[in-house]
Motif scaffolding. Sequence first.
Motif, PDB file in Angstrom:
ATOM      1  N   PHE A 295       0.807  -1.209   0.000  1.00  0.00           N
ATOM      2  CA  PHE A 295       0.000   0.000   0.000  1.00  0.00           C
ATOM      3  C   PHE A 295       0.846   1.267   0.000  1.00  0.00           C
ATOM      4  O   PHE A 295       0.315   2.350   0.135  1.00  0.00           O
ATOM      5  N   CYS A 296       2.157   1.137  -0.119  1.00  0.00           N
ATOM      6  CA  CYS A 296       3.030   2.297  -0.002  1.00  0.00           C
ATOM      7  C   CYS A 296       3.724   2.613  -1.316  1.00  0.00           C
ATOM      8  O   CYS A 296       4.501   1.811  -1.816  1.00  0.00           O
ATOM      9  N   ASN A 297       3.448   3.780  -1.843  1.00  0.00           N
ATOM     10  CA  ASN A 297       4.114   4.285  -3.030  1.00  0.00           C
ATOM     11  C   ASN A 297       4.925   5.496  -2.579  1.00  0.00           C
ATOM     12  O   ASN A 297       4.359   6.472  -2.108  1.00  0.00           O
TER      13      ASN A 297
ATOM     14  N   CYS B 246      11.332   5.237  10.353  1.00  0.00           N
ATOM     15  CA  CYS B 246      10.725   6.491   9.889  1.00  0.00           C
ATOM     16  C   CYS B 246       9.476   6.230   9.051  1.00  0.00           C
ATOM     17  O   CYS B 246       8.480   6.938   9.182  1.00  0.00           O
ATOM     18  N   LEU B 247       9.519   5.216   8.196  1.00  0.00           N
ATOM     19  CA  LEU B 247       8.330   4.874   7.404  1.00  0.00           C
ATOM     20  C   LEU B 247       7.191   4.426   8.314  1.00  0.00           C
ATOM     21  O   LEU B 247       6.032   4.766   8.089  1.00  0.00           O
TER      22      LEU B 247
ATOM     23  N   GLY C 184       9.822  -4.424  -0.644  1.00  0.00           N
ATOM     24  CA  GLY C 184       8.493  -4.561  -1.225  1.00  0.00           C
ATOM     25  C   GLY C 184       7.750  -3.269  -1.490  1.00  0.00           C
ATOM     26  O   GLY C 184       6.584  -3.290  -1.886  1.00  0.00           O
ATOM     27  N   TYR C 185       8.400  -2.134  -1.293  1.00  0.00           N
ATOM     28  CA  TYR C 185       7.748  -0.849  -1.532  1.00  0.00           C
ATOM     29  C   TYR C 185       7.860  -0.447  -2.993  1.00  0.00           C
ATOM     30  O   TYR C 185       8.856  -0.745  -3.650  1.00  0.00           O
ATOM     31  N   ALA C 186       6.860   0.257  -3.494  1.00  0.00           N
ATOM     32  CA  ALA C 186       6.949   0.880  -4.809  1.00  0.00           C
ATOM     33  C   ALA C 186       7.624   2.227  -4.601  1.00  0.00           C
ATOM     34  O   ALA C 186       7.300   2.950  -3.659  1.00  0.00           O
ATOM     35  N   ALA C 187       8.577   2.563  -5.456  1.00  0.00           N
ATOM     36  CA  ALA C 187       9.307   3.818  -5.293  1.00  0.00           C
ATOM     37  C   ALA C 187       9.692   4.386  -6.640  1.00  0.00           C
ATOM     38  O   ALA C 187      10.097   3.649  -7.541  1.00  0.00           O
TER      39      ALA C 187
END
Length: 133
Positions: free
Chosen positions: A8-10, A119-120, A32-35
């Motif tokens: 769920f994190c972009n 931090c995330l 696994g994050y979209a960046a």
Amino acid sequence: MSDPDPKFCNIAIVDDDEAVRVGLRSLLRSYGYAANAYDSALALLASGALGDYHCVITDLQMPGMSGIELLEQLRRSGNPLPLILMTAFPEANLCKRALQGGASCFLSKPFEANELLRCLNQASGSFPTHAEE
């Protein structure tokens, strides 16, 4: 500590140093994050994609517009997007200004992956609601 659910994190990465952009993007993707990465705050703003992100990770010192100036512009426009500032030149007054201005977190380069994940996690409490659509 539970990390925000990567699916769920972009995340937008803003740094004028290409090696930092590439490394940070790879690190986030390995979790696994979209960046997506931008070479300046102005490039991020001009992209028209700001609404697609759940968090911005930005360098403090960049040509054109600093990370704090980006934060201040977002807050002036009413945008509550979580923003994590990072810098290789940490100064107490800048950290204080960033946190008082609404930054979610302030990282000193170099930092460990677990510090970024902390931090995330801290920022995830204020992720925009479209993160769960």
